[in-house]
Design a protein around this motif. Structure first.
Motif, PDB file in Angstrom:
ATOM      1  N   GLY A  25       0.834  -1.191   0.000  1.00  0.00           N
ATOM      2  CA  GLY A  25       0.000   0.000   0.000  1.00  0.00           C
ATOM      3  C   GLY A  25       0.872   1.245   0.000  1.00  0.00           C
ATOM      4  O   GLY A  25       2.099   1.177   0.103  1.00  0.00           O
ATOM      5  N   ARG A  26       0.224   2.390  -0.120  1.00  0.00           N
ATOM      6  CA  ARG A  26       0.967   3.646  -0.225  1.00  0.00           C
ATOM      7  C   ARG A  26       1.747   3.969   1.033  1.00  0.00           C
ATOM      8  O   ARG A  26       2.844   4.503   0.967  1.00  0.00           O
ATOM      9  N   ARG A  27       1.188   3.658   2.208  1.00  0.00           N
ATOM     10  CA  ARG A  27       1.845   4.045   3.449  1.00  0.00           C
ATOM     11  C   ARG A  27       2.271   2.871   4.316  1.00  0.00           C
ATOM     12  O   ARG A  27       2.481   3.041   5.502  1.00  0.00           O
ATOM     13  N   VAL A  28       2.398   1.700   3.771  1.00  0.00           N
ATOM     14  CA  VAL A  28       2.898   0.576   4.573  1.00  0.00           C
ATOM     15  C   VAL A  28       3.995  -0.113   3.777  1.00  0.00           C
ATOM     16  O   VAL A  28       3.799  -0.477   2.624  1.00  0.00           O
ATOM     17  N   LYS A  29       5.128  -0.263   4.422  1.00  0.00           N
ATOM     18  CA  LYS A  29       6.238  -0.960   3.769  1.00  0.00           C
ATOM     19  C   LYS A  29       7.007  -1.744   4.813  1.00  0.00           C
ATOM     20  O   LYS A  29       6.907  -1.501   6.013  1.00  0.00           O
ATOM     21  N   ALA A  30       7.757  -2.694   4.313  1.00  0.00           N
ATOM     22  CA  ALA A  30       8.687  -3.436   5.160  1.00  0.00           C
ATOM     23  C   ALA A  30      10.058  -3.356   4.509  1.00  0.00           C
ATOM     24  O   ALA A  30      10.200  -3.590   3.313  1.00  0.00           O
ATOM     25  N   VAL A  31      11.030  -3.006   5.293  1.00  0.00           N
ATOM     26  CA  VAL A  31      12.417  -3.066   4.859  1.00  0.00           C
ATOM     27  C   VAL A  31      12.968  -4.334   5.497  1.00  0.00           C
ATOM     28  O   VAL A  31      12.815  -4.546   6.692  1.00  0.00           O
ATOM     29  N   TRP A  32      13.565  -5.187   4.690  1.00  0.00           N
ATOM     30  CA  TRP A  32      14.012  -6.478   5.183  1.00  0.00           C
ATOM     31  C   TRP A  32      15.487  -6.706   4.861  1.00  0.00           C
ATOM     32  O   TRP A  32      16.037  -6.115   3.938  1.00  0.00           O
ATOM     33  N   ALA A  33      16.075  -7.557   5.672  1.00  0.00           N
ATOM     34  CA  ALA A  33      17.467  -7.968   5.446  1.00  0.00           C
ATOM     35  C   ALA A  33      17.563  -9.450   5.765  1.00  0.00           C
ATOM     36  O   ALA A  33      16.972  -9.932   6.738  1.00  0.00           O
ATOM     37  N   GLU A  34      18.306 -10.152   4.956  1.00  0.00           N
ATOM     38  CA  GLU A  34      18.485 -11.586   5.138  1.00  0.00           C
ATOM     39  C   GLU A  34      19.923 -11.863   5.566  1.00  0.00           C
ATOM     40  O   GLU A  34      20.867 -11.370   4.943  1.00  0.00           O
TER      41      GLU A  34
END
Length: 161
Positions: A145-154
């Motif tokens: 969505g426009r205002r929901v994000k996840a920044v991820w690292a593996e």
């Protein structure tokens, strides 16, 4: 199996996707930690302590130093991106692991994607994503969505395929 160290169900995201993990992968360890986006809340310190405790509980203590640094950088970025909103939406730290990797996700409500900063050699800020890039096998952003994000690292678990 969830970590018993403060495992809670987060408000954001409710059973979100397996970010950056490829289709069909099941993580057998998972924990979510919602964090208030308030200047008085020591969100980053809570996130670091939670990650350290959970990784020790999961038998992944050998990953703790790098993982805690990644958690610190991603949580700080999420806080900085979210604190500008009048409603101060929460951020969520999610840790998931299977037999070969640890996935660190930090969810926030900012419409802006993070980007590595171009910093001067003597700058004291702006190096967070460079640190994440150096410590993680890979990292990215997944928008919901426009205002929901996840920044991820593996982070790969040494000695596995």
């Amino acid at each position: 199996m969830s970590g018993g160290t403060g495992t809670v169900t987060g408000r954001c995201p409710p059973n979100g996707p397996e970010l950056g993990s490829g289709a069909g992968t099941a993580f057998h360890r998972s924990t979510d930690l919602p964090l208030g986006c308030l200047p008085t809340a020591p969100a980053c310190a809570r996130a670091r302590a939670h990650a350290d405790a959970v990784l020790h509980e999961w038998g992944l203590a050998h990953l703790a130093d790098d993982a805690v640094m990644i958690v610190s950088e991603l949580t700080t970025n999420a806080y900085d991106a979210s604190v500008i909103w009048p409603d101060k939406p929460p951020i969520t730290l999610r840790l998931r692991a299977d037999d070969t990797r640890l996935l660190i996700e930090v969810w926030d409500h900012s419409p802006d994607d993070p980007a590595p900063a171009h910093t001067q050699a003597d700058s004291e800020v702006g190096r967070g994503l460079m640190i994440v890039d150096a410590l993680a096998a890979r990292w990215g952003v997944e928008r919901h969505g426009r205002r929901v994000k996840a920044v991820w690292a593996e982070v790969k678990i040494p000695g596995t395929r």
